[in-house]
Scaffold this motif. Sequence first.
Motif, short mmCIF file in Angstrom:
data_model
loop_
_atom_site.label_atom_id
_atom_site.label_comp_id
_atom_site.label_asym_id
_atom_site.label_seq_id
_atom_site.Cartn_x
_atom_site.Cartn_y
_atom_site.Cartn_z
N MET A 1 31.70 29.30 74.82
CA MET A 1 32.83 28.45 74.46
C MET A 1 33.55 27.98 75.71
SD MET A 1 36.21 29.30 72.13
CE MET A 1 35.28 29.46 70.61
N HIS A 2 34.02 26.75 75.67
CA HIS A 2 34.83 26.21 76.77
C HIS A 2 36.10 27.05 76.91
CE1 HIS A 2 35.88 23.03 79.55
NE2 HIS A 2 37.06 22.88 78.98
N SER A 3 36.59 27.22 78.14
CA SER A 3 37.75 28.09 78.36
C SER A 3 38.96 27.32 78.86
CB SER A 3 37.39 29.19 79.37
OG SER A 3 36.96 28.63 80.59
N LEU A 4 40.14 27.90 78.62
CA LEU A 4 41.41 27.33 79.07
C LEU A 4 41.66 27.73 80.51
CD1 LEU A 4 43.44 28.37 75.93
CD2 LEU A 4 43.12 25.99 76.61
N LYS A 5 41.97 26.77 81.35
CA LYS A 5 42.30 27.05 82.75
C LYS A 5 43.82 27.12 82.88
CE LYS A 5 38.17 24.81 84.63
NZ LYS A 5 37.55 24.41 83.36
N LEU A 6 44.35 28.33 82.86
CA LEU A 6 45.80 28.52 82.91
C LEU A 6 46.25 28.76 84.35
CD1 LEU A 6 48.21 28.70 80.92
CD2 LEU A 6 47.93 31.20 80.99
N GLY A 7 47.26 27.99 84.76
CA GLY A 7 47.79 28.11 86.11
C GLY A 7 49.31 28.12 86.08
N ALA A 8 49.90 27.96 87.27
CA ALA A 8 51.36 27.96 87.39
C ALA A 8 51.78 27.12 88.58
CB ALA A 8 51.90 29.38 87.54
N ILE A 9 52.99 26.57 88.48
CA ILE A 9 53.61 25.83 89.58
C ILE A 9 54.49 26.79 90.36
CG2 ILE A 9 55.02 23.84 90.22
CD1 ILE A 9 52.62 23.00 88.59
N CYS A 10 54.29 26.83 91.69
CA CYS A 10 55.22 27.59 92.53
C CYS A 10 56.45 26.73 92.74
CB CYS A 10 54.58 27.96 93.87
SG CYS A 10 55.67 28.97 94.89
N PHE A 11 57.51 27.02 92.00
CA PHE A 11 58.71 26.21 91.98
C PHE A 11 59.51 26.37 93.27
CE2 PHE A 11 58.90 30.16 89.68
CZ PHE A 11 60.01 30.82 90.17
N ALA A 12 60.31 25.36 93.60
CA ALA A 12 61.08 25.34 94.85
C ALA A 12 62.04 26.51 94.94
CB ALA A 12 61.82 24.02 95.00
N GLY A 243 37.97 18.98 73.37
CA GLY A 243 37.69 17.87 74.26
C GLY A 243 36.99 18.27 75.54
N LYS A 244 36.82 19.60 75.74
CA LYS A 244 36.21 20.12 76.96
C LYS A 244 36.91 19.60 78.22
CE LYS A 244 31.56 21.21 75.23
NZ LYS A 244 31.93 21.28 73.82
N TRP A 245 38.23 19.58 78.14
CA TRP A 245 39.01 19.14 79.29
C TRP A 245 38.85 20.13 80.42
CZ3 TRP A 245 44.06 18.01 76.07
CH2 TRP A 245 43.82 16.90 75.23
N GLU A 246 38.88 19.64 81.66
CA GLU A 246 38.61 20.48 82.83
C GLU A 246 39.84 20.76 83.70
OE1 GLU A 246 35.92 22.07 83.59
OE2 GLU A 246 34.68 21.29 81.96
N PHE A 247 40.90 19.99 83.55
CA PHE A 247 42.06 20.15 84.42
C PHE A 247 42.84 21.42 84.07
CE2 PHE A 247 43.17 17.44 80.82
CZ PHE A 247 44.30 18.08 80.31
N PRO A 248 43.50 22.05 85.06
CA PRO A 248 44.28 23.25 84.77
C PRO A 248 45.57 22.93 84.02
CG PRO A 248 44.56 22.60 87.06
CD PRO A 248 43.50 21.70 86.49
#
Length: 282
Positions: A1-12, A243-248
């Motif tokens: 199965m396609h997987s979710l690419k979970l990330g985070a923004i390093c905030f200011a 949709g098999k999206w690839e972006f995080p």
Amino acid sequence: MHSLKLGAICFAEYEGDYPGFLELAHKNGLCWIEYKYENPVSARENSTKTDKIKERAEEYGIGLSVHTRFSGFNIGSLDDAERDESIQVIEESLRFANEVGAKYATVHAGFLPVEKYSEENLNESFSRSINGIKRLLRISDRFGITLCIENGNGFTKSRIKHAVIPSSLKRIRKELGNRIFFTIDFGHGLFFGSDPSYLVNELGPENVKLSHLHDNMGFKDTHQPLGTGIIRVENLFTNYIEGKWEFPLSLEHKNTEDLLESIEYAKSIAGKMEYKLCRKPQ
């Protein structure tokens, strides 16, 4: 199965430094970080040690992107000095991105203050934004970095932003010879409704390289934790998988507590839907 690419923004406003945020992301099983190149976090000593950041990110298998400096700057400014300074600080951000090995960078398309509105000024500001991005593309191409325009929020009444609605984003891309791509901010997309995932298909999944994910009540850009506003996370995750999206999907908040709350919420929803989370970089 396609997987979710979970990330985070390093905030200011992050209380630590860039290496510390990398450790935080690794500890919480994230596969992506987008560093906001803003003071005070960018100015801290360890945040400038780009070789160590790059090495550790590669060791952990965490992909990196950079959100170029924007606070207090405007590449669409009608003032030549302000516009030139804005372009210069973004170029500085791109040099940092190159040093840490980031292949993607988020940029803002500029705006016109409402008090300066006239049709002529709006067109001039848009033209200045396009020409400014062309200058930035020269340096990003040299570094092998893909520039991504972020959709601005429509909640700010004091500014007419050039990249809020999909048609404007597509116009910018066309004006730039399709050389620029997109960062979709789903929190900003709540200005149009509770399921902003439609923006991906509107702009073309192949054109979306990054995203920001946070919540609000639909009338102010509050960067709330997921599950405390109106965003329909289940719909977004389903569309991502099908949709098999690839972006995080990079969580964007103003403090560590809210970020951790969103991480747990996202993992909980993904678990209930039996979706896998990916730890590999894009």
